[in-house]
Each structure stands twice: as C-alpha cells, then as structure tokens.
Write a protein that holds these residues in place. Sequence first.
Motif, PDB file in Angstrom:
ATOM      1  N   GLY A  94      39.214  54.482  29.429  1.00  0.00           N
ATOM      2  CA  GLY A  94      39.404  55.465  28.373  1.00  0.00           C
ATOM      3  C   GLY A  94      40.186  56.675  28.830  1.00  0.00           C
ATOM      4  N   HIS A  95      39.832  57.215  29.986  1.00  0.00           N
ATOM      5  CA  HIS A  95      40.575  58.364  30.503  1.00  0.00           C
ATOM      6  C   HIS A  95      42.016  57.986  30.847  1.00  0.00           C
ATOM      7  CE1 HIS A  95      36.714  60.569  30.989  1.00  0.00           C
ATOM      8  NE2 HIS A  95      37.501  61.622  30.860  1.00  0.00           N
ATOM      9  N   SER A  96      42.235  56.735  31.221  1.00  0.00           N
ATOM     10  CA  SER A  96      43.600  56.330  31.578  1.00  0.00           C
ATOM     11  C   SER A  96      44.534  56.310  30.371  1.00  0.00           C
ATOM     12  CB  SER A  96      43.596  54.952  32.264  1.00  0.00           C
ATOM     13  OG  SER A  96      43.530  53.884  31.334  1.00  0.00           O
ATOM     14  N   THR A  97      43.984  56.242  29.154  1.00  0.00           N
ATOM     15  CA  THR A  97      44.831  56.232  27.958  1.00  0.00           C
ATOM     16  C   THR A  97      45.222  57.636  27.501  1.00  0.00           C
ATOM     17  OG1 THR A  97      43.072  56.392  26.259  1.00  0.00           O
ATOM     18  CG2 THR A  97      43.568  54.198  27.155  1.00  0.00           C
ATOM     19  N   LEU A  98      44.391  58.636  27.814  1.00  0.00           N
ATOM     20  CA  LEU A  98      44.486  59.929  27.142  1.00  0.00           C
ATOM     21  C   LEU A  98      45.800  60.657  27.404  1.00  0.00           C
ATOM     22  CD1 LEU A  98      40.829  61.221  27.656  1.00  0.00           C
ATOM     23  CD2 LEU A  98      41.856  60.404  25.533  1.00  0.00           C
ATOM     24  N   LEU A  99      46.275  60.651  28.644  1.00  0.00           N
ATOM     25  CA  LEU A  99      47.496  61.387  28.968  1.00  0.00           C
ATOM     26  C   LEU A  99      48.622  60.492  29.478  1.00  0.00           C
ATOM     27  CD1 LEU A  99      46.107  64.715  30.472  1.00  0.00           C
ATOM     28  CD2 LEU A  99      47.034  64.289  28.185  1.00  0.00           C
ATOM     29  N   THR A 100      48.423  59.185  29.430  1.00  0.00           N
ATOM     30  CA  THR A 100      49.525  58.274  29.757  1.00  0.00           C
ATOM     31  C   THR A 100      50.194  57.742  28.492  1.00  0.00           C
ATOM     32  OG1 THR A 100      48.182  56.253  29.754  1.00  0.00           O
ATOM     33  CG2 THR A 100      48.333  57.486  31.847  1.00  0.00           C
ATOM     34  N   GLY A 101      49.463  57.751  27.369  1.00  0.00           N
ATOM     35  CA  GLY A 101      50.002  57.164  26.147  1.00  0.00           C
ATOM     36  C   GLY A 101      50.028  55.655  26.185  1.00  0.00           C
ATOM     37  N   ASN A 102      49.302  55.053  27.130  1.00  0.00           N
ATOM     38  CA  ASN A 102      49.316  53.596  27.296  1.00  0.00           C
ATOM     39  C   ASN A 102      47.905  53.034  27.291  1.00  0.00           C
ATOM     40  OD1 ASN A 102      52.162  52.347  28.105  1.00  0.00           O
ATOM     41  ND2 ASN A 102      52.068  54.446  28.861  1.00  0.00           N
ATOM     42  N   TYR A 142      33.329  56.037  49.458  1.00  0.00           N
ATOM     43  CA  TYR A 142      34.654  55.446  49.295  1.00  0.00           C
ATOM     44  C   TYR A 142      35.681  56.566  49.342  1.00  0.00           C
ATOM     45  CZ  TYR A 142      33.853  57.126  44.540  1.00  0.00           C
ATOM     46  OH  TYR A 142      33.559  57.904  43.454  1.00  0.00           O
ATOM     47  N   VAL A 143      36.929  56.202  49.527  1.00  0.00           N
ATOM     48  CA  VAL A 143      38.027  57.163  49.537  1.00  0.00           C
ATOM     49  C   VAL A 143      38.624  57.210  48.130  1.00  0.00           C
ATOM     50  CG1 VAL A 143      40.275  57.745  50.506  1.00  0.00           C
ATOM     51  CG2 VAL A 143      38.511  56.710  51.969  1.00  0.00           C
ATOM     52  N   ALA A 144      38.484  58.361  47.486  1.00  0.00           N
ATOM     53  CA  ALA A 144      38.993  58.506  46.123  1.00  0.00           C
ATOM     54  C   ALA A 144      40.514  58.437  46.112  1.00  0.00           C
ATOM     55  CB  ALA A 144      38.523  59.821  45.520  1.00  0.00           C
ATOM     56  N   SER A 145      41.044  57.792  45.071  1.00  0.00           N
ATOM     57  CA  SER A 145      42.490  57.609  44.970  1.00  0.00           C
ATOM     58  C   SER A 145      42.858  57.314  43.526  1.00  0.00           C
ATOM     59  CB  SER A 145      42.944  56.451  45.864  1.00  0.00           C
ATOM     60  OG  SER A 145      44.288  56.089  45.604  1.00  0.00           O
ATOM     61  N   VAL A 146      44.101  57.646  43.160  1.00  0.00           N
ATOM     62  CA  VAL A 146      44.619  57.313  41.846  1.00  0.00           C
ATOM     63  C   VAL A 146      45.594  56.138  41.932  1.00  0.00           C
ATOM     64  CG1 VAL A 146      46.630  58.850  41.895  1.00  0.00           C
ATOM     65  CG2 VAL A 146      45.468  58.402  39.710  1.00  0.00           C
ATOM     66  N   GLY A 147      45.590  55.451  43.057  1.00  0.00           N
ATOM     67  CA  GLY A 147      46.569  54.402  43.318  1.00  0.00           C
ATOM     68  C   GLY A 147      46.553  53.230  42.362  1.00  0.00           C
ATOM     69  N   HIS A 148      45.430  52.969  41.696  1.00  0.00           N
ATOM     70  CA  HIS A 148      45.362  51.824  40.784  1.00  0.00           C
ATOM     71  C   HIS A 148      46.017  52.112  39.433  1.00  0.00           C
ATOM     72  CE1 HIS A 148      43.064  49.413  43.487  1.00  0.00           C
ATOM     73  NE2 HIS A 148      42.057  50.262  43.532  1.00  0.00           N
ATOM     74  N   LEU A 149      46.278  53.372  39.113  1.00  0.00           N
ATOM     75  CA  LEU A 149      46.930  53.710  37.849  1.00  0.00           C
ATOM     76  C   LEU A 149      48.403  53.344  37.934  1.00  0.00           C
ATOM     77  CD1 LEU A 149      46.581  55.114  35.051  1.00  0.00           C
ATOM     78  CD2 LEU A 149      47.239  57.251  36.194  1.00  0.00           C
ATOM     79  N   LEU A 150      48.877  52.541  36.990  1.00  0.00           N
ATOM     80  CA  LEU A 150      50.220  51.964  37.083  1.00  0.00           C
ATOM     81  C   LEU A 150      51.303  52.783  36.403  1.00  0.00           C
ATOM     82  CD1 LEU A 150      49.393  48.206  36.359  1.00  0.00           C
ATOM     83  CD2 LEU A 150      49.562  49.351  38.586  1.00  0.00           C
ATOM     84  N   VAL A 151      50.932  53.759  35.613  1.00  0.00           N
ATOM     85  CA  VAL A 151      51.916  54.514  34.825  1.00  0.00           C
ATOM     86  C   VAL A 151      51.731  56.005  35.059  1.00  0.00           C
ATOM     87  CG1 VAL A 151      52.157  52.744  33.033  1.00  0.00           C
ATOM     88  CG2 VAL A 151      50.349  54.471  32.843  1.00  0.00           C
ATOM     89  N   PRO A 152      52.773  56.810  34.789  1.00  0.00           N
ATOM     90  CA  PRO A 152      52.640  58.252  34.985  1.00  0.00           C
ATOM     91  C   PRO A 152      51.865  58.914  33.857  1.00  0.00           C
ATOM     92  CG  PRO A 152      54.841  57.732  34.199  1.00  0.00           C
ATOM     93  CD  PRO A 152      54.152  56.415  34.435  1.00  0.00           C
ATOM     94  N   THR A 153      51.277  60.050  34.179  1.00  0.00           N
ATOM     95  CA  THR A 153      50.605  60.862  33.169  1.00  0.00           C
ATOM     96  C   THR A 153      51.592  61.867  32.581  1.00  0.00           C
ATOM     97  OG1 THR A 153      49.938  62.538  34.762  1.00  0.00           O
ATOM     98  CG2 THR A 153      48.422  60.676  34.412  1.00  0.00           C
ATOM     99  N   LEU A 154      51.165  62.528  31.522  1.00  0.00           N
ATOM    100  CA  LEU A 154      52.009  63.551  30.908  1.00  0.00           C
ATOM    101  C   LEU A 154      52.309  64.674  31.894  1.00  0.00           C
ATOM    102  CD1 LEU A 154      53.459  64.790  28.500  1.00  0.00           C
ATOM    103  CD2 LEU A 154      51.253  65.709  27.731  1.00  0.00           C
ATOM    104  N   GLY A 155      51.305  65.085  32.673  1.00  0.00           N
ATOM    105  CA  GLY A 155      51.549  66.132  33.656  1.00  0.00           C
ATOM    106  C   GLY A 155      52.606  65.740  34.672  1.00  0.00           C
ATOM    107  N   GLU A 156      52.610  64.481  35.076  1.00  0.00           N
ATOM    108  CA  GLU A 156      53.642  64.007  35.997  1.00  0.00           C
ATOM    109  C   GLU A 156      55.021  64.025  35.337  1.00  0.00           C
ATOM    110  OE1 GLU A 156      52.453  60.655  38.807  1.00  0.00           O
ATOM    111  OE2 GLU A 156      51.095  60.347  37.103  1.00  0.00           O
TER     112      GLU A 156
END
Length: 559
Positions: A94-102, A142-156
């Motif tokens: 759900g959070h992955s949709t909010l600012l990626t538009g995907n 675990y080591v936190a990471s955003v590496g699994h997200l495949l698309v950029p966010t709006l902030g990016e």
Amino acid sequence: MRYTSALSPALAAIAAAALSIGAPAAASAAPAPATAASEPAPPRLLIALAMDQFSADLFAEYRSHFTGGLARLATGAVFPAGYQSHAATETCPGHSTLLTGNRPAHTGIIANTWIDQSVARPKKEVYCAEDETRAAADPKDYVASVGHLLVPTLGERMKQHWPAARNVAVSGKDRAALMMGGHVIDQVWWWKNNGFVTLDGRSDVPAARAENAAVAKLLAKGAPALPLPAFCAPREGAIQAGSATVGTGHFALAAGDATAFRASPRLDQATLDLALKLVDAMKLGKGAAPDMLAVSLSATDYVGHATGTQGPEMCLQLATVDQALGAFFAALDARGIDYGVVLSADHGGFDMPERQNRAAMPQVARADAALLPKALSAAVAARTGLPAQGLILGDGAAGDFWVKADLPPADKARVVEAARAVLASHPQVAAVFTAAELAATPMPTGSPETWTLIQRARASFYAPRSGDFVVLLNRGVMALPQPGPGYVATHGSPWDYDRRVPILFWRKGMAGFEQPSAVETVDIAPTLSAWINLPVPQGAYDGRCLDLDSGPGSTCGVK
C-alpha cells in the motif's frame, strides 16, 4: 514535545504550542510568482500523509466528530472512495503505491514478506524493506533497505528535475518511510525499539536526537490514561478474543513501556513532532525548489491490530490524531510555509470477528487453521504421495503460496493442482489463481470497484517474487486463525473494507469539493506532479491526474 492528553476544545492550541517548543522561528518566505494571473503558484512544500489502516469506513464513521486536522482536510478536495485497488492490502504494498503512482505489480512490492527459496539462510522469508544479502549485527534483526522497490517515488523525481529539492520521510514503520521516500532521500526516520532511527551508515541529526530525548523523558516517567471523549463512550465494553481482552483501553503508559507507546496515539504525535523539527532544521518549503515531506502515521494500524477497529481504543486514537494533525498544520501556518497536503492510507481494515458477531454480522469468522501452509502441505502430500515437509510455503492462511523449489516441474504442477482441489472444497475460500493464470491476465483498467477477483490479484502480481498460486478468502473471513494479546484483527483481503481508503487534498485558499466516485491511490503521484508542474515521462504512472480545481480551470497537465 509535551505529549498532551487532554481532548478538550483547547487541545489543538495546546498541542500546537507543544509542537513548536524549542523550534527556531522560521523567516517568512517571499511568495513565489504566479505562473499566470488567474492561477496560484505551485506549493513550495508537498506533504504526503498516510494514516496506516485508516479505512474509508473509519473516515465515514468519525467524520462528523473531527474538529482538528482531519476536519481541515475535509474542506479540500475529498475523494471518500479511494482504492488501494490490488488484492494484497498490506502495509508495504500500500505504501509503495502512494508516491510512486504504480501498483504493486510494477513496484515489485507484492506483500510485507515473500518467500525466496534461493536466499542463503534457513528462513526463506524476505521482508519488503530489508537487504537480505547483508547480515545485521543482531541475528534477530535485519538491515533496512529500499532496494526491493522497483520504481522511483515522487520525491526522487522532484530531486532529479530540481537538484535543490529535498526529499524527507518520517514514520512509525521502516517500510512506510522507505516506500514513500524511495532510494534517493535526504532524511529518513522511523520508530524502532524505543526511538527514531535511520538507515545504516547515516549520521544522526540534532532534530532526531531532540525528539528521541523528549520521548525518552516521557517513557522514563510514564503517562496516565487518555480521557475518553463522550462520543467514544458507547464503544466501551470488554470483548474477549482468544487470550486477549480488549474494549476498555485508554492508553495508560507505564514507565519504560516502549511497546505500549508504539501502539498508542503518542507514537503519531512523536512522528509529527519529528517531522516539524526536520521542517525547521532543513527549512523545508523555503528553498529554491519545491520540497517533499512524506509522513506515515502508524498508530492507527497498531491500535487496529491490537484492539480492533470498533472499540473505544480506535475512537480515542482517531480523536487524538485529528487534534495532533491540527496542531501540526497550525505550526506550519505559523511558519509562513506555502504547502499542499494529501492524506490517504495504505489499506483499510476490518473489526475482529468476536465483536462483529455481536453487531449483526454472525457470518464473520476467523480463517480455519487447515488453510495454513503446514496443514495444506499435509493435505496435498496425502493426495500426491510427496513428502509433506516444506512442500508448500507461505506466511498465513491466505495470499501467496510457494511450492518447494527443487521439485521436478511435473511434481510442482501436481502440487499446485492438488492444492487447488483441496482449497476449492473449503467453504472459506473464494478463489485460487495460479501464477500462470495471473501472468496471462491483462492489467486491469476502469473503475476499481468493478474489478473481478483475478483482476485485483493481478494488480499485486509480480512474477519474480509472487507465489506459485494465490488464495483469496471469502468476504468476512479474517486471515488470522488465532488471536492473542497485541494481535486480534488484521487486513490483507481483496474486499473493499480493506481496499477502500479516503484521499484528501488540501491547500490554503483552494475551493473544496467532494467526488464520491471511485479513484485510486496510484492517482496521487500524478496529481501532485501536476500540482507542482513537474514533467513526468509518458507512461511513468499507472494512475491518472485528478483535477483539483473545482471551477472551469484544471490543475492537471504541466503548464
């Protein structure tokens, strides 16, 4: 911040003053020039707020009682029927949709966790916000990471177009902050154990130290229960769910109890306080380019899981966060920041069956333990003659399931078909779809409330990570067979009580309106992009721009 507990009419003013204690006064910003004589200049600060598990049902139920920040947002552009349109209605997707538009099919975030049988560790679960190739200092961590997200966010995207733009995210959960912030982010903070932390290898900052010190002081002495507003009183009443008793909690905080702090309105207050400290420290909204501030408020989800959605605890949580948001907006106003806001949620939620059964919904039930991977493996083994140990893997009674990877292809196919046969005969199962069926299904279009179950599941399907088959339970069946203290209710279904969330846009001076027709959370990023005149490549978003101008003009389209 002083964590105020009063819920009197003066709370908003008290909380606003508390939010600004110790914060440096910000210089007034010169107004940005308008792009045309008839339209306002784009906002200088975009604020994306996510309230974890804030369903459209909760928004409708409590809307008349809001007097703070949520009441302010309800005077803007209101879309009460927003949709997290996919089937995997969990926090990370759900959070992955909010600012990626995907949708998750394109973000790659199919669930909070998935199974990857190739990882070099005994436990094959992979968390959506971890780097599973790295070992943490604590074997239980675990080591936190955003590496699994495949698309950029709006902030990016903003930083790429305007290098001076700042991209900041704060949350009560790492997966929320990282999925909204993305890969290129200036500051990212989330709650962990007993304070706010950031990514490995990043330096502490004074704003976070100050907020952690304020929280530590509160934790050291504890705090009394929060007073219950009169409109919450009818929801009072003890309910037993397994070994847990809920329905009478008012969030008293024992000294040193960081777990209770996390599952209370105080976590959201602390998150907003840290966000405001970062606004001041970084002078967000005052720079040469527009800035992005993503804030995910996690307590509604923690309260929903621990006590359900229809008790006094949820009522008190929403009343408190409403006032905290009001104080936050008032503090931004006092700083002279030109900001635009969107508020939505990562998913909805459903009350625990034990209380639903008392409220004219006797058909609501908990999932049968026979649907769990271990029991399903045994049933399939009996049909196929294959060893049951590790035959089918998963993390619950619904969602994605994986077949043991080292089986010959013919045996894997037999397992999938046997599992389908077992599940098809179970009265709690609505549908079973194989990976091949989902891969062959076109990405859905049109209004999300009309999508079929396979279309909802398709929007969550990403072949490299998704299971060999997905199981969807019937409406009203909660995929939590055994409740207990801290976890009596959950979400994650393909049904609208988990998919529907409000989407609220607000900016000072905008003419508000309400659009009851369905829209999607993937529409947020293209809408915000157009609001700040950010050019975006064609096809970058699954969603569409929502016109926030209630008159003949339009906020959509780069000017």
